[in-house]
Each structure stands twice: as structure tokens, then as C-alpha cells.
Motif scaffolding. Structure first.
Motif, PDB file in Angstrom:
ATOM      1  N   GLY A  72      71.567  32.310 -41.674  1.00  0.00           N
ATOM      2  CA  GLY A  72      72.057  30.961 -41.906  1.00  0.00           C
ATOM      3  C   GLY A  72      71.183  30.181 -42.866  1.00  0.00           C
ATOM      4  O   GLY A  72      70.931  29.005 -42.671  1.00  0.00           O
ATOM      5  N   GLU A  73      70.700  30.848 -43.922  1.00  0.00           N
ATOM      6  CA  GLU A  73      69.832  30.187 -44.877  1.00  0.00           C
ATOM      7  C   GLU A  73      70.552  29.104 -45.671  1.00  0.00           C
ATOM      8  O   GLU A  73      69.922  28.292 -46.328  1.00  0.00           O
ATOM      9  N   GLY A  74      71.855  29.065 -45.647  1.00  0.00           N
ATOM     10  CA  GLY A  74      72.581  28.127 -46.489  1.00  0.00           C
ATOM     11  C   GLY A  74      72.702  28.690 -47.881  1.00  0.00           C
ATOM     12  O   GLY A  74      73.161  29.818 -48.089  1.00  0.00           O
ATOM     13  N   LEU A  75      72.253  27.946 -48.872  1.00  0.00           N
ATOM     14  CA  LEU A  75      72.288  28.400 -50.259  1.00  0.00           C
ATOM     15  C   LEU A  75      70.986  29.140 -50.578  1.00  0.00           C
ATOM     16  O   LEU A  75      69.895  28.626 -50.353  1.00  0.00           O
ATOM     17  N   LEU A  76      71.112  30.355 -51.094  1.00  0.00           N
ATOM     18  CA  LEU A  76      69.954  31.162 -51.478  1.00  0.00           C
ATOM     19  C   LEU A  76      69.980  31.355 -52.986  1.00  0.00           C
ATOM     20  O   LEU A  76      70.951  31.890 -53.534  1.00  0.00           O
ATOM     21  N   VAL A  77      68.924  30.910 -53.657  1.00  0.00           N
ATOM     22  CA  VAL A  77      68.796  31.051 -55.106  1.00  0.00           C
ATOM     23  C   VAL A  77      67.571  31.912 -55.374  1.00  0.00           C
ATOM     24  O   VAL A  77      66.456  31.559 -54.966  1.00  0.00           O
ATOM     25  N   ALA A  78      67.759  33.052 -56.053  1.00  0.00           N
ATOM     26  CA  ALA A  78      66.676  34.006 -56.284  1.00  0.00           C
ATOM     27  C   ALA A  78      66.414  34.160 -57.769  1.00  0.00           C
ATOM     28  O   ALA A  78      67.358  34.230 -58.578  1.00  0.00           O
ATOM     29  N   PHE A  79      65.139  34.215 -58.134  1.00  0.00           N
ATOM     30  CA  PHE A  79      64.706  34.510 -59.495  1.00  0.00           C
ATOM     31  C   PHE A  79      63.973  35.843 -59.441  1.00  0.00           C
ATOM     32  O   PHE A  79      62.882  35.939 -58.853  1.00  0.00           O
ATOM     33  N   LEU A  80      64.574  36.863 -60.039  1.00  0.00           N
ATOM     34  CA  LEU A  80      64.122  38.234 -59.866  1.00  0.00           C
ATOM     35  C   LEU A  80      63.733  38.851 -61.196  1.00  0.00           C
ATOM     36  O   LEU A  80      64.336  38.565 -62.239  1.00  0.00           O
ATOM     37  N   GLY A  81      62.717  39.730 -61.140  1.00  0.00           N
ATOM     38  CA  GLY A  81      62.354  40.528 -62.293  1.00  0.00           C
ATOM     39  C   GLY A  81      63.072  41.864 -62.253  1.00  0.00           C
ATOM     40  O   GLY A  81      64.195  41.976 -61.750  1.00  0.00           O
ATOM     41  N   MET A 138      70.160  40.916 -48.502  1.00  0.00           N
ATOM     42  CA  MET A 138      69.809  39.535 -48.179  1.00  0.00           C
ATOM     43  C   MET A 138      71.033  38.620 -48.189  1.00  0.00           C
ATOM     44  O   MET A 138      70.996  37.539 -47.601  1.00  0.00           O
ATOM     45  N   ARG A 139      72.087  39.061 -48.850  1.00  0.00           N
ATOM     46  CA  ARG A 139      73.268  38.213 -48.978  1.00  0.00           C
ATOM     47  C   ARG A 139      73.877  37.868 -47.625  1.00  0.00           C
ATOM     48  O   ARG A 139      74.427  36.770 -47.440  1.00  0.00           O
ATOM     49  N   ALA A 140      73.758  38.755 -46.662  1.00  0.00           N
ATOM     50  CA  ALA A 140      74.385  38.521 -45.370  1.00  0.00           C
ATOM     51  C   ALA A 140      73.751  37.359 -44.613  1.00  0.00           C
ATOM     52  O   ALA A 140      74.350  36.828 -43.687  1.00  0.00           O
ATOM     53  N   ARG A 141      72.536  36.948 -45.010  1.00  0.00           N
ATOM     54  CA  ARG A 141      71.842  35.880 -44.295  1.00  0.00           C
ATOM     55  C   ARG A 141      72.094  34.504 -44.900  1.00  0.00           C
ATOM     56  O   ARG A 141      71.560  33.515 -44.400  1.00  0.00           O
ATOM     57  N   ALA A 142      72.858  34.426 -45.972  1.00  0.00           N
ATOM     58  CA  ALA A 142      73.055  33.157 -46.662  1.00  0.00           C
ATOM     59  C   ALA A 142      74.528  32.819 -46.752  1.00  0.00           C
ATOM     60  O   ALA A 142      75.397  33.699 -46.751  1.00  0.00           O
ATOM     61  N   GLY A 143      74.811  31.523 -46.823  1.00  0.00           N
ATOM     62  CA  GLY A 143      76.191  31.110 -47.009  1.00  0.00           C
ATOM     63  C   GLY A 143      76.649  31.349 -48.433  1.00  0.00           C
ATOM     64  O   GLY A 143      77.794  31.715 -48.678  1.00  0.00           O
ATOM     65  N   ALA A 144      75.779  31.131 -49.392  1.00  0.00           N
ATOM     66  CA  ALA A 144      76.037  31.399 -50.798  1.00  0.00           C
ATOM     67  C   ALA A 144      74.752  31.916 -51.410  1.00  0.00           C
ATOM     68  O   ALA A 144      73.658  31.513 -51.003  1.00  0.00           O
ATOM     69  N   ALA A 145      74.852  32.818 -52.369  1.00  0.00           N
ATOM     70  CA  ALA A 145      73.664  33.437 -52.948  1.00  0.00           C
ATOM     71  C   ALA A 145      73.840  33.564 -54.450  1.00  0.00           C
ATOM     72  O   ALA A 145      74.860  34.052 -54.927  1.00  0.00           O
ATOM     73  N   VAL A 146      72.837  33.108 -55.189  1.00  0.00           N
ATOM     74  CA  VAL A 146      72.844  33.170 -56.651  1.00  0.00           C
ATOM     75  C   VAL A 146      71.551  33.848 -57.091  1.00  0.00           C
ATOM     76  O   VAL A 146      70.466  33.475 -56.623  1.00  0.00           O
TER      77      VAL A 146
END
Length: 449
Positions: free
Chosen positions: A353-362, A375-383
Motif C-alpha cells: 500500500g505504498e500509494g504512488l511509487l516513483v523509481a529512478f533506476l540505472g 515491487m509493483r504489487a506493493r504500490a497503487g501506481a508505479a512510475v
């Protein structure tokens, strides 16, 4: 502001050691006069010239007298430094104001102020003060600027004393210093509705209870001034005291920003490197979401969280949002590469239930791409904003790495809104592109082709 005071001639050394140090402060002019005087005295003795001997003694005694007078001078000087502001964005300037006050009863001679500044902030500032009367003060200022983020000490301040003839200079150092925090550059982001983010109580707007200070949801004891219409009679009969209904707490949307700092995931260094873009992007998103009233949390690949693991995030409005932004900006100002090889600790730090997840990845290999996809399953939206070394390294050092397209496809299949970040892209354009679902190309994001 920092303040210190010094009394000229008071040292931990004994008098002999202090005098030896004073003679070490002879300038080039003072050493030349001393050498010329000694040479003239020797020649006068050999040649038997009394007049030449008097000239030699005058040349030799003058710098010695200047050393003795400067060494025995007694006066007290107080200095202060004011740094405005103490936190600036990379590429912006800060102003440093120095104040010197003569708190003794004697006027000073020639003084030179010199502040110690790291080379990344510019050249070392120097100021010459001719004469400061008893009880007088002088103020000078200079500006510092850095294109690199970090925490940089300013000071200690050095005071150089000189005699009117320029024969000797003695340096006194103060112990106080200040710290300038240079945070990453940020860009204002447009308010967009990201894919999967709902306007109300949907999965992209996972809610959390507000900070302490509001009424509890459960009935509570009656307080003087409570409306009697809120009396909860069932609880009153149960507990034997007057109870009132608590009002439901206001709730806030949650956002988690994940920053990949692995050294093996990035190549290059400097203000235009991929890692610096990721740090600036994370800072921009944090600031943007705090302004929108989100409870924001910053996580790195090491599993460290700001605020701590037990918090639901910081945010809200007014002073709370400002304090939250400052705390996370200070963290991003000094964040560096980690030696970790994977993102497993970051995955463990994420809650459901993280809500919105925004990741900056290498760069991601197959294993790390699968871990991020989970990790997507733990967030409402993921970018996810993915920076590929093959694109960011013009020298070709990123060749041989897995193609970014395959990793993006895997993340998108897991439900991520995955965006490839081209070199030179504006953060606002990439953010806008993540909301519009447009093709991720250098042209569409304003980057260099």
C-alpha cells in the motif's frame, strides 16, 4: 552566525616559541632589509667605514623592531560570519558576510581577513583593512557558488596582522566555521495525472492517517468546551465517564521515491552524468509531491529511508512540508554511490500500500529487472525512469550491457509506467511524457539527439 575572539600575542607556546614564530612571519621585504643590514655591517667592519656601519645597523634593526612591536601588540578582535542562505541549489549563489569588531581600547594596524573556502566554491577571499579604531567595526562580504552538490565548510577565518612598513605579517586563526549545503537542482513539474493514479480513494491515492494533533477516531474522554451533541452515550455507560465521538482524521495521499545509487548501475561523473540526473529527478519529484500535499518517503537501494522505517512519510502543508523538503534535500545533497549489487534491500523496505511509487533506476540486469517488477504489487501506481549507460556514455563504454528496451518491456508488463531517459532530457518533459504515454525518444523529451 558564528562569533569568536582573539587576543594578539596570547598563545599556548612559551615566549621563546612565540617570538620564534613571530620572526618566521617576516615578509620578503623584511628579510631583504635584514640581509642587507647584516651585509652592510660586515662590509663596514672589514672596510672600517663607520657611516656604512650605521646604515647597516638601521637596515637590520628596522625589521627586528617591527617583529618585536607586532609580537607585543595587545588588542582584542571579535569576528562573526553570516551565511545567507545556508542551503542553496547547485549552480546558485550564497552570500557570506564577515564582520570584524575591535573590542580593545587601542586602534589596530593594517589587517587582512582571509576566509578558508573549498576550491569547489571559488577562490579564497581576502580583504585588507587599513585601520580600525577602538570599538570600531568593519563589514565585508563575498559570494560562493558550486555546480556540485554536497556540504562544504566555510572557515576558519584567518586574521593577518601587518606593520606599517610591511616588514612582518602574523596570522591568527579562529576556530568557528559554518557549513554550506548545496542541494541538487530541481525543476518545477507540471501537475499531471499519472497512469493508475485516481483522484480520490483509488489505489493510486492510498491514504494514511495525518500527523498527531487531530482527534482520535475512537471515542475519547470529554474535554472542556466539547459540543455536548457529540456525547457517545454507549461509551459513556461502558466507561462510567462522559465520552464524546472523535472526528475522523484527515487523510493524505502517499508517495515513495526510490533512488538507485548502485555504482555499477551508472557510468561517468560530473554535473551532467546520469547519476546526477537521477538525483536531481528524485529531488524534483519529492518537492513536487510535497507541494501537492502528499506524505513523501525517500528510499535508496541500501534500504535506508527518510524519514525512518517507522514513519509513514513527511508532508502536508506549511511548515511541515518545508521541514520535510529540507530533510530529504539534505540527504540528497550528500548521497553518493553505494557498493551494493542489487535492489533487494530496497524491496524489503517497501511496504504494501505504498500509494504512488516513483523509481529512478540505472542499469538493470535480468535479475534486478525481475525484482523491480515485483515491487509493483506493493504500490497503487508505479512510475520508473530508467537511465541506460549505453545511451549516456558517448564514448561507447556502455556497450555490451543488456538493451534497455527489453527491461522496459518487462517492467511495463508488470504494470509499471516505464520511461527511458535520454541524455540531456529535461525532468519536466520526462515527467509529462510519463503521464501521456508518448514514445520515449530524445526528440519528444527535448533531449539531445
Amino acid at each position: 552566525m558564528t562569533t569568536a575572539a582573539v587576543r594578539d600575542g596570547q598563545r599556548d607556546e612559551d615566549d621563546r616559541g612565540g617570538l620564534r614564530a613571530a620572526f618566521g612571519g617576516l615578509t620578503t621585504r623584511g628579510r631583504s632589509f635584514l640581509a642587507a643590514g647584516v651585509a652592510a655591517a660586515v662590509c663596514a667592519y672589514v672596510l672600517g667605514q663607520a657611516d656604512l656601519l650605521r646604515v647597516g645597523l638601521l637596515l637590520a634593526v628596522l625589521p627586528v623592531l617591527c617583529v618585536l612591536v607586532l609580537h607585543r601588540t595587545r588588542y582584542r578582535v571579535a569576528t562573526s560570519r553570516r551565511l545567507t542562505p545556508q542551503r542553496v541549489a547547485a549552480g546558485s549563489e550564497a552570500r557570506v558576510q564577515l564582520r570584524m569588531e575591535n573590542v580593545s581600547k587601542l586602534p589596530t594596524g593594517l589587517l587582512m581577513l582571509q576566509d578558508h573556502v573549498p576550491y569547489t566554491l571559488g577562490s579564497r577571499p581576502r580583504f585588507v583593512l587599513d585601520r580600525v579604531e577602538a570599538g570600531g567595526r568593519r563589514e565585508v562580504s563575498y559570494r560562493v557558488r558550486s555546480d556540485l552538490r554536497g556540504r562544504f565548510p566555510l572557515g576558519p577565518l584567518q586574521l593577518r596582522l601587518g606593520d606599517p612598513f610591511g616588514m612582518c605579517e602574523l596570522t591568527r586563526s579562529f576556530s568557528a566555521y559554518d557549513t554550506l549545503t548545496v542541494v541538487p537542482r530541481t525543476e518545477p513539474l507540471p501537475p499531471v495525472a499519472l497512469s493508475g493514479e485516481a483522484a480520490g480513494q483509488g489505489e493510486g491515492r492510498q491514504r494514511s492517517l495525518a500527523l498527531a494533533g487531530d482527534d482520535d477516531v475512537i471515542p475519547r474522554a470529554y474535554r472542556h468546551g466539547d459540543d455536548l451533541r457529540r456525547v457517545h452515550w454507549r461509551s459513556t455507560a461502558r466507561y462510567g465517564e462522559l465520552m464524546v465521538r472523535g472526528e475522523e482524521q484527515p487523510q493524505r495521499a502517499r508517495c515513495t521515491v526510490l533512488l538507485d545509487t548502485r555504482r555499477i548501475a551508472y557510468r561517468g561523473a560530473g554535473p551532467d552524468a546520469a547519476f546526477e540526473w537521477a538525483v536531481s529527478g528524485a529531488a524534483s519529484v519529492l518537492t513536487h509531491m510535497l507541494e501537492r500535499g502528499y506524505a513523501v518517503r525517500l528510499i535508496t537501494d541500501t534500504g535506508s529511508s527518510v524519514p525512518g522505517d517507522g514513519g509513514d512519510g513527511l508532508g502536508g502543508s506549511g511548515q511541515d512540508a518545508a521541514d520535510a523538503a529540507g530533510l530529504m534535500m539534505d540527504t540528497l545533497a550528500v548521497v553518493g554511490h553505494s557498493d551494493g549489487a542489487g535492489l533487494s534491500r530496497a524491496s524489503e523496505a517497501l511496504r504494501s500500500g505504498e500509494g504512488l511509487l516513483v523509481a529512478f533506476l540505472g542499469d538493470l540486469d535480468e535479475r534486478q529487472a525481475a525484482l523491480v517488477a515485483g515491487m509493483r504489487a506493493r504500490a497503487g501506481a508505479a512510475v520508473a525512469f530508467v537511465l541506460d549507460s549505453g545511451d549516456w556514455q558517448a564514448d561507447g563504454s556502455g556497450e555490451g550491457r543488456p538493451p534497455a528496451g527489453e527491461r522496459l518491456r518487462r517492467l511495463r508488463e508488470a504494470g509499471w509506467t516505464a520511461v527511458a531517459v535520454p541524455p540531456g532530457a529535461r525532468i519536466a518533459d520526462v515527467w509529462q511524457g510519463a503521464a501521456g504515454g508518448r514514445p520515449e525518444t530524445a526528440q519528444s523529451y527535448g533531449g539531445r539527439s
